[in-house]
Scaffold this active site. Structure first.
Site, PDB file in Angstrom:
ATOM      1  N   TYR A 288      14.208 -21.323   4.421  1.00 43.14           N
ATOM      2  CA  TYR A 288      13.423 -20.268   5.064  1.00 43.14           C
ATOM      3  C   TYR A 288      11.930 -20.360   4.757  1.00 43.14           C
ATOM      4  O   TYR A 288      11.088 -19.955   5.570  1.00 43.14           O
ATOM      5  CB  TYR A 288      13.964 -18.886   4.663  1.00 43.14           C
ATOM      6  CG  TYR A 288      13.505 -18.390   3.318  1.00 43.14           C
ATOM      7  CD1 TYR A 288      12.410 -17.541   3.200  1.00 43.14           C
ATOM      8  CD2 TYR A 288      14.154 -18.771   2.140  1.00 43.14           C
ATOM      9  CE1 TYR A 288      11.975 -17.081   1.974  1.00 43.14           C
ATOM     10  CE2 TYR A 288      13.729 -18.328   0.908  1.00 43.14           C
ATOM     11  CZ  TYR A 288      12.641 -17.482   0.830  1.00 43.14           C
ATOM     12  OH  TYR A 288      12.214 -17.028  -0.391  1.00 43.14           O
ATOM     13  N   GLU A 289      11.555 -20.906   3.604  1.00 39.45           N
ATOM     14  CA  GLU A 289      10.135 -20.982   3.256  1.00 39.45           C
ATOM     15  C   GLU A 289       9.358 -21.896   4.208  1.00 39.45           C
ATOM     16  O   GLU A 289       8.143 -21.746   4.365  1.00 39.45           O
ATOM     17  CB  GLU A 289       9.983 -21.447   1.811  1.00 39.45           C
ATOM     18  CG  GLU A 289      10.472 -20.400   0.806  1.00 39.45           C
ATOM     19  CD  GLU A 289      10.306 -20.859  -0.632  1.00 39.45           C
ATOM     20  OE1 GLU A 289      10.223 -22.083  -0.840  1.00 39.45           O
ATOM     21  OE2 GLU A 289      10.267 -19.996  -1.523  1.00 39.45           O
ATOM     22  N   ASP A 290      10.063 -22.850   4.852  1.00 40.45           N
ATOM     23  CA  ASP A 290       9.389 -23.728   5.810  1.00 40.45           C
ATOM     24  C   ASP A 290       8.883 -22.965   7.030  1.00 40.45           C
ATOM     25  O   ASP A 290       7.997 -23.446   7.746  1.00 40.45           O
ATOM     26  CB  ASP A 290      10.334 -24.849   6.255  1.00 40.45           C
ATOM     27  CG  ASP A 290      10.609 -25.848   5.143  1.00 40.45           C
ATOM     28  OD1 ASP A 290       9.831 -25.892   4.175  1.00 40.45           O
ATOM     29  OD2 ASP A 290      11.613 -26.574   5.238  1.00 40.45           O
TER      30      ASP A 290
END
Length: 388
Positions: A288-290
């Site tokens: 999700y951080e991408d």
């Protein structure tokens, strides 16, 4: 490409084979959807799930038999038809290539519920709002309109595990601060005013990050991300607030593609990437951080910028933005002067060097902002500014 299984399905020759040529252009109405229904009624479950303000039908397609339930809807805004075309291409791909391992996995793992046109009255008039002049995407709390109630009722009946909210965006958006149009944009809506990131929201973030990875080679620096300010009246925010991972898709501009026939291809591929990830990934939120690596959209484009021209005895830039007008069942792109200034710090989808020549309009009409320009002359040479 992250998902190698999609590689063959991202080729232009394969897409040309499954593209549904029965609908094209920007103006799609319920008549087009009924034509689609005739082509697909033997292959998919098609149900009329309600009627609009003006009693036009709203249809839903059901396909697949898996445990993961996905609810998708398009043309919530009647003048946003690109994602509808992409959805129809997706349906045609399932029809024509159902034995493909990607489609087989999706249909085995998922149950898809697709509303191709939620706002048929707005589509008929080519307007954002419905026949009561209400923006349906601001009506998911009040539920004052029949179309809003139709969507919420299906959400309640289906209990989806994922929601896909499909839209178009204007040509003004760039992907970040570079001279690259946001051909596709995405958003995982907030679930509260604090913009909290829980496990459900991480899933939608991870899926969007996966889509961006799958398409980045085809759309280098042309994928953007919207600001996630919370508005509980919007469909995405409402469903995210109810702990359903929700993805907002926005079809934008591709060079010289005002009919958005190229963009529909990329929306189709984004939908395919999304559904394949839903079907195949055990933890869609793991990356999700991408999502935050995708540049935020900015309003840095005009349709045309004419630079270095003489206006009122001074050298200036002139920006033109197209206004979409429904005329004789076709969308006309009407050029309007948006700004006249010494230095317009935006990018033009088309840029013209005026060469210090005098810019004038037909006859003695004064060059001012907010006027329609059917013909522009640089000294005596006519400059074509109308699209098509």
């Amino acid at each position: 490409m992250k998902n190698e299984a999609l590689k063959d399905l991202f080729g232009d020759s394969w897409y040309s084979r499954i593209k549904f040529d029965g609908i094209t252009g920007r103006y799609l109405t319920i008549s087009d959807i009924e034509l689609v229904n005739e082509s697909f009624e033997k292959y998919f479950e098609i149900t009329e799930i309600g009627r609009s303000v003006q009693e036009r039908p709203v249809y839903m397609y059901k396909l697949g038999s898996g445990k993961i339930k996905v609810l998708a809807w398009s043309q919530m805004h009647g003048n946003e038809s690109t994602t509808t075309k992409a959805v129809v291409d997706l349906l045609n791909a399932f029809k024509e290539d159902v034995s493909n391992e990607v489609f087989s996995l999706i249909l085995k793992s998922c149950s898809l519920y697709i509303i191709p046109m939620l706002n048929p009255d707005g589509a008929q008039e080519y307007t954002r709002v419905n026949a009561n002049l209400v923006d349906l995407n601001r009506d998911l709390q009040n539920l004052s309109q029949p179309e809003s109630r139709i969507l919420k009722m299906q959400y309640d009946l289906i209990g989806p595990d994922f929601c896909l909210n499909l839209h178009d965006q204007r040509t003004i958006f760039s992907a970040g601060n570079k001279p690259k149009p946001a051909t596709l944009s995405f958003l995982t809506p907030s679930k509260d005013k604090e913009r909290s990131i829980d496990g459900f929201r991480k899933k939608s973030m991870g899926l969007i990050a996966g889509i961006a990875e799958d398409l980045k080679a085809q759309l280098p620096e042309q994928i953007g991300r919207y600001d996630d300010a919370f508005n509980i009246n919007c469909a995405g925010d409402t469903f995210q607030n109810l702990s359903t991972p929700t993805l907002l898709f926005e079809a934008g501009h591709f060079p010289d593609d005002y009919e958005r026939e190229a963009v529909r291809k990329y929306v189709f591929r984004a939908l395919l990437s999304c559904l394949y990830q839903i079907a195949s990934r055990n933890d869609p939120g793991s990356n999700y951080e991408d999502y935050f690596k995708i540049p935020e959209n900015q309003k840095l484009f005009n349709d045309i910028i004419i630079r270095n021209v003489e206006v009122d005895s001074e050298l200036k830039d002139v920006s033109i933005q197209f206004k979409e007008i429904l005329l004789d069942a076709k969308i006309e792109f009407q050029p309007v002067i948006e700004k006249i200034a010494k230095n317009i710090e935006k990018f033009g989808h088309r840029e013209v060097d005026g060469g210090r020549r005098k810019l004038r309009l037909l006859g003695e009409e004064k060059v001012v902002e907010n006027v329609i320009v059917n013909k522009i002359f640089l000294n005596t040479a006519e400059l074509q500014v109308k699209y098509g």
